[in-house]
Scaffold this motif. Structure first.
Motif, PDB file in Angstrom:
ATOM      1  N   TRP A  41       0.833  -1.207   0.000  1.00 27.50           N
ATOM      2  CA  TRP A  41       0.000   0.000   0.000  1.00 27.50           C
ATOM      3  C   TRP A  41       0.865   1.253   0.000  1.00 27.50           C
ATOM      4  O   TRP A  41       0.508   2.265  -0.635  1.00 27.50           O
TER       5      TRP A  41
ATOM      6  N   LYS B 169       1.723   3.085  -3.285  1.00 28.86           N
ATOM      7  CA  LYS B 169       0.632   3.582  -4.118  1.00 28.86           C
ATOM      8  C   LYS B 169       0.452   5.086  -3.936  1.00 28.86           C
ATOM      9  O   LYS B 169       0.822   5.654  -2.915  1.00 28.86           O
ATOM     10  N   SER B 170      -0.148   5.715  -4.937  1.00 28.14           N
ATOM     11  CA  SER B 170      -0.435   7.146  -4.861  1.00 28.14           C
ATOM     12  C   SER B 170      -1.251   7.448  -3.618  1.00 28.14           C
ATOM     13  O   SER B 170      -2.050   6.626  -3.158  1.00 28.14           O
ATOM     14  N   THR B 171      -1.058   8.644  -3.086  1.00 27.28           N
ATOM     15  CA  THR B 171      -1.749   9.018  -1.859  1.00 27.28           C
ATOM     16  C   THR B 171      -2.320  10.426  -2.003  1.00 27.28           C
ATOM     17  O   THR B 171      -2.077  11.115  -2.999  1.00 27.28           O
ATOM     18  N   ASP B 172      -3.086  10.856  -1.013  1.00 26.31           N
ATOM     19  CA  ASP B 172      -3.656  12.201  -1.050  1.00 26.31           C
ATOM     20  C   ASP B 172      -2.536  13.235  -1.037  1.00 26.31           C
ATOM     21  O   ASP B 172      -1.546  13.099  -0.313  1.00 26.31           O
TER      22      ASP B 172
ATOM     23  N   THR C 280       1.755  12.066   6.268  1.00 25.52           N
ATOM     24  CA  THR C 280       1.055  10.858   6.676  1.00 25.52           C
ATOM     25  C   THR C 280       1.443   9.664   5.807  1.00 25.52           C
ATOM     26  O   THR C 280       0.861   8.600   5.924  1.00 25.52           O
ATOM     27  N   HIS C 281       2.428   9.855   4.937  1.00 23.44           N
ATOM     28  CA  HIS C 281       2.826   8.834   3.975  1.00 23.44           C
ATOM     29  C   HIS C 281       4.268   9.120   3.582  1.00 23.44           C
ATOM     30  O   HIS C 281       4.687  10.281   3.546  1.00 23.44           O
TER      31      HIS C 281
ATOM     32  N   HIS D 161       4.843  11.742   0.938  1.00 23.20           N
ATOM     33  CA  HIS D 161       4.832  13.155   1.331  1.00 23.20           C
ATOM     34  C   HIS D 161       6.245  13.626   1.626  1.00 23.20           C
ATOM     35  O   HIS D 161       6.642  14.731   1.234  1.00 23.20           O
TER      36      HIS D 161
ATOM     37  N   LYS E 173      -4.231  13.909  -5.913  1.00 17.46           N
ATOM     38  CA  LYS E 173      -3.372  12.774  -5.600  1.00 17.46           C
ATOM     39  C   LYS E 173      -1.905  13.129  -5.812  1.00 17.46           C
ATOM     40  O   LYS E 173      -1.558  13.875  -6.727  1.00 17.46           O
TER      41      LYS E 173
ATOM     42  N   SER F 245       1.458  11.419  -6.862  1.00 17.16           N
ATOM     43  CA  SER F 245       1.855  10.194  -7.566  1.00 17.16           C
ATOM     44  C   SER F 245       3.348  10.187  -7.853  1.00 17.16           C
ATOM     45  O   SER F 245       3.962  11.233  -8.082  1.00 17.16           O
TER      46      SER F 245
ATOM     47  N   ASP G 143       1.862   2.649  -8.575  1.00 18.61           N
ATOM     48  CA  ASP G 143       0.712   1.786  -8.257  1.00 18.61           C
ATOM     49  C   ASP G 143       0.668   0.547  -9.138  1.00 18.61           C
ATOM     50  O   ASP G 143       0.153  -0.507  -8.726  1.00 18.61           O
TER      51      ASP G 143
END
Length: 333
Positions: free
Chosen positions: A132, A135-138, A148-149, A152, A187, A189, A222
């Motif tokens: 996970w 993968k692309s995130t907010d 949070t990732h 970021h 997103k 990416s 992703d």
């Protein structure tokens, strides 16, 4: 919880584990604990309980986890301000929100502090979570926004040491670089491509390279294979997060043996000063970690007979002795 959390304000280190069968395992500050054994003996459960011990998670194999902690509340708050969103009275990040007054009240109450903050000091990666991660995130909208990732952090340091280090490792085995798409959108990416950009490019040439080369010819992370996504998840989390306790379930999953061996070398290199708890089914993986960091390694073998678990421990000195004996080293014992 991410970012450069050295946590000089409060450091938690696991000192000792007592299993359900009363076996005591002493843990040194930079130990690598390799958990082995056949299927269905609760190896994964063992490291899950380390990661979640101070929560309501049901314990099946560990009955006691002794930790050491020390620090200064002023430094701790300073670290929080640098790494989380501070909204007047509370800190927040990654579905985590805590009032400053709560920290003041809990600081000297160690059992309560552990229950509230232990998750800040450890990182747990199972197979699903590390896939996970790739993968692309907010998207984040400000440079000072909470991360949070790991993407970021890589986005914030697109020309920084963290992404450079991951790409250095990634290119050695996969012949690809991880490159972010800098366009603003909902997103965030990243793409993989065999060619990376030069830092000497003008801003216009940089955006042109991203649009015409990376996005058109590259692969969205992703859509990469599970082997590369798992590699990004494991290595990226070790580089970005500065948690001093890392729990990783079968890090060699999805990787070919030579890639798994290379992963061990990376883990040994970037985990200095941290405590690692790892599970594996791979004898080659065990040999690789022992060959690279024998003085740090303990091997815990879990077996299960009926409803009873047994734990056999090969400590650091025994592992070193094993490696020093050429007959034992190259045997299948």
């Amino acid at each position: 919880i991410l970012n450069k959390l050295s946590w000089n304000g409060k450091r938690i280190t696991i000192k000792e584990i007592k299993t359900i069968s009363w076996v005591t395992i002493p843990i040194w500050p930079d130990d690598i604990i390799v958990v082995v054994g056949p299927n269905s003996v609760w190896k994964s459960q063992f490291i899950k309980e380390i990661a979640k011990f101070f929560t309501d998670f049901k314990k099946k194999v560990i009955q006691e986890l002794k930790v050491e902690y020390s620090g200064d509340i002023t430094i701790f708050k300073h670290r929080l301000i640098n790494n989380f969103s501070f909204k007047g009275v509370s800190y927040s990040s990654f579905n985590w929100d805590i009032q400053e007054a709560y920290i003041d009240q809990r600081w000297s109450d160690n059992p309560v502090f552990l229950k509230a903050f232990y998750s800040l000091f450890q990182k747990s990666l199972d197979t699903e979570s590390r896939l996970w991660i790739a993968k692309s995130t907010d998207a984040i909208w400000r440079a000072d926004a909470s991360s949070t990732h790991i993407f970021h952090e890589f986005y914030k340091s697109s020309f920084g040491d963290e992404l450079k280090k991951l790409n250095e490792y990634m290119y050695k085995w996969f012949k690809k670089y991880l490159i972010n798409d800098p366009k603003w959108g909902k997103k965030l990416s990243f793409y993989t491509h065999s060619e990376n950009y030069s830092e000497s490019l003008s801003i216009d040439d940089y955006y042109r390279f991203i649009e015409e080369v990376v996005i058109k010819e590259g692969t969205l992370s992703d859509e990469e294979g599970d082997g590369l996504k798992s590699f990004i998840g494991v290595v990226g989390s070790c580089i970005v997060g500065s948690h001093n306790i890392l729990c990783i379930d079968e890090p060699e999953s999805f990787l070919h043996p030579p890639q798994a061996e290379f992963l061990w070398k990376i883990i040994c290199e970037i985990s200095l000063g941290k405590q690692l708890f790892l599970t594996t089914h791979s004898a080659d993986f065990v040999r690789g970690i022992v060959a690279n960091s024998s003085s740090r390694v303990k091997i815990v073998r879990i077996m299960r007979e009926g409803n009873f678990n047994t734990f056999n421990v090969l400590d650091n000195s025994q592992v070193y002795e094993f490696l020093s004996d050429p007959i034992l080293k190259y045997s299948n014992i």
